[in-house]
Design a protein around this motif. Structure first.
Motif, PDB file in Angstrom:
ATOM      1  N   VAL A 212       0.097 -50.068  30.331  1.00 38.28           N
ATOM      2  CA  VAL A 212       1.122 -51.081  30.573  1.00 38.28           C
ATOM      3  C   VAL A 212       0.872 -51.750  31.915  1.00 38.28           C
ATOM      4  CG1 VAL A 212       2.835 -49.827  29.200  1.00 38.28           C
ATOM      5  CG2 VAL A 212       2.735 -49.471  31.670  1.00 38.28           C
ATOM      6  N   GLN A 213       1.346 -52.987  32.022  1.00 38.32           N
ATOM      7  CA  GLN A 213       1.291 -53.698  33.289  1.00 38.32           C
ATOM      8  C   GLN A 213       2.631 -54.367  33.523  1.00 38.32           C
ATOM      9  OE1 GLN A 213      -0.824 -57.852  31.814  1.00 38.32           O
ATOM     10  NE2 GLN A 213      -2.082 -56.276  32.766  1.00 38.32           N
ATOM     11  N   LYS A 214       2.912 -54.656  34.782  1.00 38.02           N
ATOM     12  CA  LYS A 214       4.156 -55.316  35.130  1.00 38.02           C
ATOM     13  C   LYS A 214       4.030 -56.820  34.935  1.00 38.02           C
ATOM     14  CE  LYS A 214       6.609 -51.768  36.624  1.00 38.02           C
ATOM     15  NZ  LYS A 214       7.891 -51.369  35.987  1.00 38.02           N
ATOM     16  N   ARG A 215       4.974 -57.393  34.194  1.00 36.79           N
ATOM     17  CA  ARG A 215       5.016 -58.837  34.003  1.00 36.79           C
ATOM     18  C   ARG A 215       6.444 -59.313  34.168  1.00 36.79           C
ATOM     19  NH1 ARG A 215       1.114 -59.405  28.646  1.00 36.79           N
ATOM     20  NH2 ARG A 215      -0.865 -59.062  29.709  1.00 36.79           N
ATOM     21  N   ASP A 224       7.926 -53.668  32.193  1.00 37.17           N
ATOM     22  CA  ASP A 224       6.713 -53.103  31.619  1.00 37.17           C
ATOM     23  C   ASP A 224       6.303 -53.907  30.390  1.00 37.17           C
ATOM     24  OD1 ASP A 224       6.527 -51.128  33.482  1.00 37.17           O
ATOM     25  OD2 ASP A 224       7.386 -49.555  32.234  1.00 37.17           O
ATOM     26  N   SER A 225       5.011 -54.242  30.317  1.00 36.14           N
ATOM     27  CA  SER A 225       4.472 -54.944  29.152  1.00 36.14           C
ATOM     28  C   SER A 225       3.282 -54.153  28.644  1.00 36.14           C
ATOM     29  CB  SER A 225       4.060 -56.367  29.533  1.00 36.14           C
ATOM     30  OG  SER A 225       3.493 -57.039  28.425  1.00 36.14           O
ATOM     31  N   GLU A 226       3.371 -53.652  27.418  1.00 36.86           N
ATOM     32  CA  GLU A 226       2.299 -52.843  26.861  1.00 36.86           C
ATOM     33  C   GLU A 226       1.120 -53.718  26.487  1.00 36.86           C
ATOM     34  OE1 GLU A 226       1.991 -49.008  23.959  1.00 36.86           O
ATOM     35  OE2 GLU A 226       3.089 -50.724  23.170  1.00 36.86           O
ATOM     36  N   VAL A 227      -0.084 -53.288  26.898  1.00 37.36           N
ATOM     37  CA  VAL A 227      -1.317 -54.006  26.590  1.00 37.36           C
ATOM     38  C   VAL A 227      -2.018 -53.382  25.396  1.00 37.36           C
ATOM     39  CG1 VAL A 227      -3.558 -54.731  27.497  1.00 37.36           C
ATOM     40  CG2 VAL A 227      -1.564 -54.674  29.011  1.00 37.36           C
ATOM     41  N   VAL A 228      -2.149 -52.063  25.431  1.00 41.65           N
ATOM     42  CA  VAL A 228      -2.803 -51.352  24.340  1.00 41.65           C
ATOM     43  C   VAL A 228      -2.264 -49.926  24.300  1.00 41.65           C
ATOM     44  CG1 VAL A 228      -4.752 -50.700  25.812  1.00 41.65           C
ATOM     45  CG2 VAL A 228      -5.026 -50.656  23.334  1.00 41.65           C
ATOM     46  N   ARG A 229      -2.150 -49.383  23.104  1.00 45.57           N
ATOM     47  CA  ARG A 229      -1.797 -47.972  22.905  1.00 45.57           C
ATOM     48  C   ARG A 229      -2.983 -47.329  22.209  1.00 45.57           C
ATOM     49  NH1 ARG A 229       4.007 -46.301  20.552  1.00 45.57           N
ATOM     50  NH2 ARG A 229       4.472 -47.585  22.395  1.00 45.57           N
ATOM     51  N   PHE A 230      -3.462 -46.216  22.762  1.00 42.84           N
ATOM     52  CA  PHE A 230      -4.627 -45.600  22.136  1.00 42.84           C
ATOM     53  C   PHE A 230      -4.391 -44.131  21.831  1.00 42.84           C
ATOM     54  CE2 PHE A 230      -5.391 -45.549  26.710  1.00 42.84           C
ATOM     55  CZ  PHE A 230      -5.857 -44.269  26.960  1.00 42.84           C
ATOM     56  N   TYR A 231      -5.061 -43.711  20.768  1.00 45.39           N
ATOM     57  CA  TYR A 231      -4.903 -42.371  20.211  1.00 45.39           C
ATOM     58  C   TYR A 231      -6.254 -41.676  20.281  1.00 45.39           C
ATOM     59  CZ  TYR A 231      -0.793 -44.665  18.208  1.00 45.39           C
ATOM     60  OH  TYR A 231       0.370 -45.387  18.027  1.00 45.39           O
ATOM     61  N   LEU A 239     -11.931 -38.165  21.343  1.00 43.31           N
ATOM     62  CA  LEU A 239     -12.514 -39.375  20.791  1.00 43.31           C
ATOM     63  C   LEU A 239     -11.415 -40.382  20.450  1.00 43.31           C
ATOM     64  CD1 LEU A 239     -15.381 -40.390  19.897  1.00 43.31           C
ATOM     65  CD2 LEU A 239     -14.721 -39.681  17.575  1.00 43.31           C
ATOM     66  N   PRO A 240     -11.512 -41.621  20.953  1.00 39.10           N
ATOM     67  CA  PRO A 240     -10.488 -42.624  20.608  1.00 39.10           C
ATOM     68  C   PRO A 240     -10.633 -43.049  19.153  1.00 39.10           C
ATOM     69  CG  PRO A 240     -12.235 -43.623  21.940  1.00 39.10           C
ATOM     70  CD  PRO A 240     -12.527 -42.157  21.888  1.00 39.10           C
ATOM     71  N   ILE A 241      -9.660 -42.697  18.324  1.00 38.97           N
ATOM     72  CA  ILE A 241      -9.787 -42.981  16.884  1.00 38.97           C
ATOM     73  C   ILE A 241      -8.909 -44.148  16.446  1.00 38.97           C
ATOM     74  CG2 ILE A 241     -10.365 -40.567  16.426  1.00 38.97           C
ATOM     75  CD1 ILE A 241      -7.621 -40.378  15.018  1.00 38.97           C
ATOM     76  N   GLN A 242      -7.978 -44.563  17.295  1.00 42.22           N
ATOM     77  CA  GLN A 242      -7.170 -45.726  16.939  1.00 42.22           C
ATOM     78  C   GLN A 242      -6.696 -46.430  18.201  1.00 42.22           C
ATOM     79  OE1 GLN A 242      -4.269 -45.451  13.687  1.00 42.22           O
ATOM     80  NE2 GLN A 242      -2.753 -46.505  14.972  1.00 42.22           N
ATOM     81  N   LEU A 243      -6.726 -47.770  18.163  1.00 41.49           N
ATOM     82  CA  LEU A 243      -6.216 -48.601  19.241  1.00 41.49           C
ATOM     83  C   LEU A 243      -5.206 -49.568  18.651  1.00 41.49           C
ATOM     84  CD1 LEU A 243      -9.604 -49.566  20.976  1.00 41.49           C
ATOM     85  CD2 LEU A 243      -8.097 -47.668  21.579  1.00 41.49           C
ATOM     86  N   PHE A 249      -1.173 -63.687  19.296  1.00 43.27           N
ATOM     87  CA  PHE A 249      -0.495 -64.074  18.065  1.00 43.27           C
ATOM     88  C   PHE A 249       0.363 -62.952  17.498  1.00 43.27           C
ATOM     89  CE2 PHE A 249      -4.120 -61.818  16.484  1.00 43.27           C
ATOM     90  CZ  PHE A 249      -3.640 -61.166  15.371  1.00 43.27           C
ATOM     91  N   GLY A 250       0.193 -61.724  18.009  1.00 38.04           N
ATOM     92  CA  GLY A 250       0.957 -60.608  17.460  1.00 38.04           C
ATOM     93  C   GLY A 250       0.214 -59.292  17.667  1.00 38.04           C
ATOM     94  N   ALA A 251       0.200 -58.463  16.629  1.00 38.25           N
ATOM     95  CA  ALA A 251      -0.324 -57.117  16.735  1.00 38.25           C
ATOM     96  C   ALA A 251      -1.630 -56.959  15.975  1.00 38.25           C
ATOM     97  CB  ALA A 251       0.696 -56.106  16.221  1.00 38.25           C
ATOM     98  N   ALA A 252      -2.467 -56.018  16.455  1.00 41.83           N
ATOM     99  CA  ALA A 252      -3.703 -55.689  15.776  1.00 41.83           C
ATOM    100  C   ALA A 252      -3.959 -54.197  15.924  1.00 41.83           C
ATOM    101  CB  ALA A 252      -4.869 -56.487  16.352  1.00 41.83           C
TER     102      ALA A 252
END
Length: 258
Positions: A212-215, A224-231, A239-243, A249-252
């Protein structure tokens, strides 16, 4: 107040880079992870493209190093929604100390070409950044910090060293990170452990982090503004298996191909 945990810091030393925590033996030469990309379009998840994250042994300024490269591209169908052609590369020492970073991205109608060099001396990390704009303008900036400055890929690599048994859900760890022309404070928030379903239908237990970063919101307040959530897998490899990505435009999602 949430406590900020030192993870592997003070007990470890790193020759010439004392301000950076040393992580030994984590990187693997030849590691390649493949992902499928999905876009959320009008409440439906569609297959959007592919991505790979590879790690290779290399040299940098004559010294042993590792290069990790993230390649991502959308397919013709997804290009109609949001065109993405990204190459993001980081070079780090075997102990995951950042040395060089480059990002070449074609995202929507925006072209991005950023580079960063990291130097160390007298207990200071210096990040020199060069950004080339689509109209040909070039902007160069330099930032010093007593802490280790990361880029997005080196921070992802470093996060794989975390001992989550020492963390509590909600713990926040703050790091300076290059963002093109600035070095901004980013936070990794530990969200706990979760069962994640892979593309093959298998269930995988993962440790979950949010970057997260401050915006400033519309009222001018810092939030707080979430940039990416990783698993990452809850094992020795992490091992990163999902981002889960937040795009304009939205979510990916990027899900591992196993």
């Amino acid at each position: 107040m949430k406590r900020i945990l030192p993870l592997i810091l003070l007990a470890l030393s790193l020759h010439g880079h004392a301000q950076c925590p040393a992580v030994e033996g984590l990187l693997t030469d030849g590691e390649e992870v493949r992902y499928e990309l999905f876009f959320n379009w009008k409440f439906i998840w569609i297959k959007a493209g592919d991505a790979t994250l590879t790690t290779r042994r290399t040299t940098y300024a004559g010294d042993p190093a590792y290069e990790s490269t993230l390649l991502a591209s959308t397919n013709p169908r997804a290009d109609l929604i949001f065109r993405l052609r990204d190459t993001i590369r980081t070079v780090v020492t075997p102990e995951i100390v950042p040395l060089y970073f480059v990002k070449r991205c074609d995202e929507g109608k925006e072209m991005i070409y950023d580079r960063a060099w990291f130097d160390y001396g007298d207990g200071v990390c210096t990040a020199r950044q060069v950004k080339v704009y689509g109209d040909g303008r070039v902007r160069e900036t330099t930032h010093d910090d007593s802490r280790c400055i990361y880029d997005m890929v080196s921070l992802l690599l470093y996060s794989r060293s975390f001992d989550t048994d020492s963390l509590t859900v909600g713990d926040r760890m703050q790091y300076p990170m290059v963002t093109g022309v600035k070095v901004e404070e980013q936070q990794l928030v530990y969200l706990g452990k979760e069962e994640v379903e892979t593309l093959s239908g298998e269930s995988c237990r993962c440790q979950v982090f949010s970057l997260v970063q401050k915006r400033r919101n519309k009222r001018g307040h810092l939030v707080d503004s979430e940039v990416v959530r990783f698993y990452a897998t809850d094992d020795e490899r992490h091992l990163p298996i999902q981002l889960d990505l937040i795009l304009k435009f939205g979510a990916a999602k990027a899900k591992i191909v196993m």
